[in-house]
Design a protein around this motif. Structure first.
Motif: not given
Lengths: 272, 254, 272, 254
Positions: D5-13, D188-190, D215-218
């Motif tokens: 992952q290139t992002f944190r869970d918090e960023e996805l949420l 469902v989250h990645p 979807p992952a954050p852009s």
């Protein structure tokens, strides 16, 4: 939501024919320049709510034929006597009068501010003020003695119109102790403000100024109108123009004199 | 002022009202009431002399003698909290049951005469413990058998919440007290007579076998009114202060 | 009516055993120095109304055995976790809990401010918050659809206790934007205030300061308590002492640790 | 953060929530809600980029991102006026009917676990049009068949005034939408699976035949969050801003 300062006429666009307009009492910052602009534009059929009383503003609007319904607790010119155009219009039946009492209007606006359908109020029972208000209800209070109490339906104006000492470029308006102006803005769908001047910087950044500030979030439009309450007073800023008010009382005593007053002080834009 | 009088009528009335106010915590004075305002400020000066620090006086049109910071509603909220002890009301008509009419004569739908409106009377008359009615013009036009419109009733049914109501009526001719739904003549002002009061009153009222004369203001009271109260009044009632007390109008009267 | 500034203990005299005391939420100016003084004095059986929530203040008073009834919408230490003494007292049944929701407490205090027996509020219907409040009533609104609406009885505290940035020698208190403090004072029989400092002159003389001022008319007594909200914040003046709050959360997790906290920070007067 | 992952869970949420917020006028964020606060500020930045000038964002614990000047009641009054479009609620327990419990488990009179209390939920849940439920811990402990105490119900009888209510539930595993009194699995989250969601959810919910991955954050959104939003967050959530975004704590955190 606040966009940008406009010309006075542009700022008043939301006050359309037939709308419910709430204005403050005679000493709380009355938008008189805006009132004259509305008369020049020829606004019609207003449901005017004067919180809780009015003087020159209501009398002018009524005399100029802008008002269909007036909801207030009293209209008078104070030490300059009765409000002549108001008095004539009530006697001739030219306007529909909804007589209230001061705290009832405050409470009904606060009901809208709080998003409740009504507010209770003591007093009123046994008065003819209550008798002639079919929209007010009496219930037996479900608390304590089950004594009767009046419920007042919320007043939700389309527009609140007020005058204040200053605003900033973010739409924040400094109203000071005239906190009923905030309640008017909270209760109304849209709020239009005229101010003496624009304050540089953000009024909300200074905690002392912020304490007396109506946030721009509630404000639709703002126009600068220097001495915009004239000839009425702006508390802490300028006094009423007693000479002019005496002249008004004299001229407005007759329809002809009132027409002449409008010509001189409203249509000629002399004092706009 | 009569030839033999050493005081003006306004001074007598203010003195009468100051005595009606008595020893209370808070007196509020509404719009266009210079004589009640004089009385309230006089009561405050009396309180100061006795070291009481009361009453608090709120003159609603004053910047200086008015502590309210929560907008125009605070007066009414304050009264609802039981924090205003004395208030003043007038009326286009007042009747023998203490009903006041600030709205109109003739039918409400088609009035003959229209007054400004009820102001706060339909609330304050119920919740302020001592309401002093004040009407300078004492005539059958103003003091009527029955008001044409009840802005606020003099008394209420037992089940109605009503800690307040009228205690007295002061006119240019006399002082009435009010209790149990009726007025009673308390005293007639110097230069006036009971017969004249009866002649000019449209409603029935009680009276004692002998009606005393309203006492004249004492020299000390007159001095206090003229020297200490009058300058304070000038902020709100410059015209009145000038006419009655000869006090100059300040540069800024707002 | 305001008489004169007093010692902190003297100023708190009106808070007697068994009285109803209203205090503000955790970020509005919480009188913590006064709270510690009350605990030292050993006040008992308070009916504590926290408007509308609380953190350290309620937890301390509950842990010290000062509270009989708690009326509020929530007690927690925010990012430092649950309020341990509150939690323990509710579970053990040591206090009587009157669960509310924030706007219900605001409305009930405003009812007292306005001298009405009750205020209506939307929401609540179908919740267990309403189910467990026998003192709240549901009526069918006499307006519009006759839909059900909750009526909340007025809350009239014996005493309002608050902390503010400054007061003057006339008893006027500058509260700024924390206007619920004014409502508390209007609703309560008596109001006691601690302040950071005394302001020279009269706060009501300056229209800008006056806009954020609670008039001395409502104030019973005032005491100066510098950093009197510590370790809670005073808005615009100082931040919360996060380190201390973390220490409190740690210590108050057990009765023994809480007793030690009281010894160190309350009885020893170290931080009074 | 997963290895790939290139992002944190918090960023996805926060990104998920920002999309739920949509194009509205005013988003308010209550206490102790750093991820919703991130989302609201992100939505504001998106609005700025589109030249919309909305949403207004009120972070209740902020001095700077909070316009209220009428005391602690203004948030609720504002919501009652219909001027708050989106709010966030959590719960010690949330059930399949959208009921939230912020009070206690076990009986109310003798609770086993006590939570802080209902806060404004018993009001705001009814009057804010889009309430987004947010509970990071997705377990059978938090997502239950039926809450022990209803702080605020997910739905109301037809005759109850209710312009507001839940539109979605965001957890660390997935996104549910809410309509007609039931949750429906939206994505469902990645790194998570439908089986895992079913396993850890105490209530029944609907789901499509194929459940998409959240979807992952852009990259653009991540850049906006990290560079523009994070510094604004630091005023109110210094710890969170430091831990998630590595933003330094300001000298004055009040």
């Amino acid at each position: 939501m606040f966009q940008a300062a406009k010309s006075l006429d542009d700022a008043l666009a939301a006050i359309t024919d037939g709308c419910m307009l709430v204005v403050p009492r005679e000493v709380s910052g009355v938008p008189m320049a805006a009132t004259r602009a509305l008369i020049r534009r020829g606004v019609k059929r207003l449901h005017l709510v004067a919180l809780p009383t009015s003087s020159l503003q209501a009398d002018l609007l009524i005399g100029a034929g802008c008002v269909e319904t007036l909801e207030t607790s009293a209209v008078s010119l104070g030490e300059f006597g009765p409000a002549p155009r108001f008095t004539a219009a009530v006697i001739s039946g030219a306007i529909k009068m909804m007589d209230a009492t001061c705290p009832a209007l405050h409470a009904a606006l606060q009901a809208a501010e709080k998003g409740v359908p009504f507010m209770p109020l003591r007093g009123l029972i046994g008065s003819d003020v209550l008798k002639y208000r079919d929209d007010w209800k009496v219930i037996d209070s479900p608390f304590a003695n089950s004594d009767p109490i009046v419920l007042l339906p919320a007043i939700k104006p389309d527009v609140a119109l007020l005058h204040a000492p200053m605003a900033d470029r973010f739409g924040n308006v400094w109203i000071g102790r005239q906190r009923e102006l905030a309640t008017m803005a909270h209760a109304a769908d849209k709020t239009i403000v005229t101010v003496e001047k624009i304050h540089d910087g953000n009024l909300l950044d200074d905690p002392v100024l912020a304490a007396g500030t109506l946030p721009g979030f509630y404000v639709e439009s703002i126009a600068v109108a220097e001495r915009g309450a004239w000839p009425l007073p702006l508390p802490d800023y300028y006094a009423a123009d007693a000479e002019h008010l005496a002249e008004y009382a004299r001229m407005a005593a007759t329809p002809e004199g009132f027409a002449e007053y409008l010509e001189l002080y409203v249509y000629a834009k002399r004092a706009a | 002022m009569n030839a033999e009088q050493t005081f003006r009528d306004e001074e007598l009335l203010a003195d009468v009202i100051a005595r009606l106010i008595g020893d209370v915590r808070h007196v509020a004075v509404g719009n266009a009431s210079p004589i009640p305002a004089t009385a309230a400020l006089l009561a405050r000066e009396h309180g100061k002399l006795q070291g009481l620090g009361r009453p608090y006086v709120s003159l609603l049109q004053s910047r200086k003698h008015n502590f309210f910071t929560d907008g125009a509603r605070e007066l009414f909220d304050c009264a609802g909290q039981g924090r205003i002890d004395v208030f003043f009301l007038s009326g286009g008509q007042i009747d023998g049951a203490g009903n006041v009419n600030l709205v109109s004569t003739g039918g409400y739908a088609h009035p003959k005469v229209r007054f400004p409106g009820s102001f706060g009377s339909a609330y304050l008359y119920y919740v302020v413990p001592k309401v002093i009615l004040f009407r300078v013009e004492h005539s059958r036009r103003t003091l009527v058998p029955k008001v044409d419109f009840i802005s606020a009733p003099g008394a209420s049914e037992k089940n109605v919440y009503r800690p307040g109501g009228p205690i007295a009526l002061v006119t240019n001719r006399c002082l009435f007290s009010f209790a149990n739904g009726r007025f009673r003549l308390t005293s007639v002002h110097p230069g006036h007579t009971v017969a004249e009061v009866i002649e000019n009153t449209g409603f029935d009222f009680d009276k004692p076998a002998t009606v005393p004369e309203t006492p004249a203001p004492s020299p000390a009271t007159l001095k206090l009114m003229r020297e200490t109260v009058a300058p304070q009044l000038a902020e709100v009632y410059p015209r009145f202060a000038a006419q009655v007390f000869g006090v100059g109008q300040p540069a800024f009267a707002g």
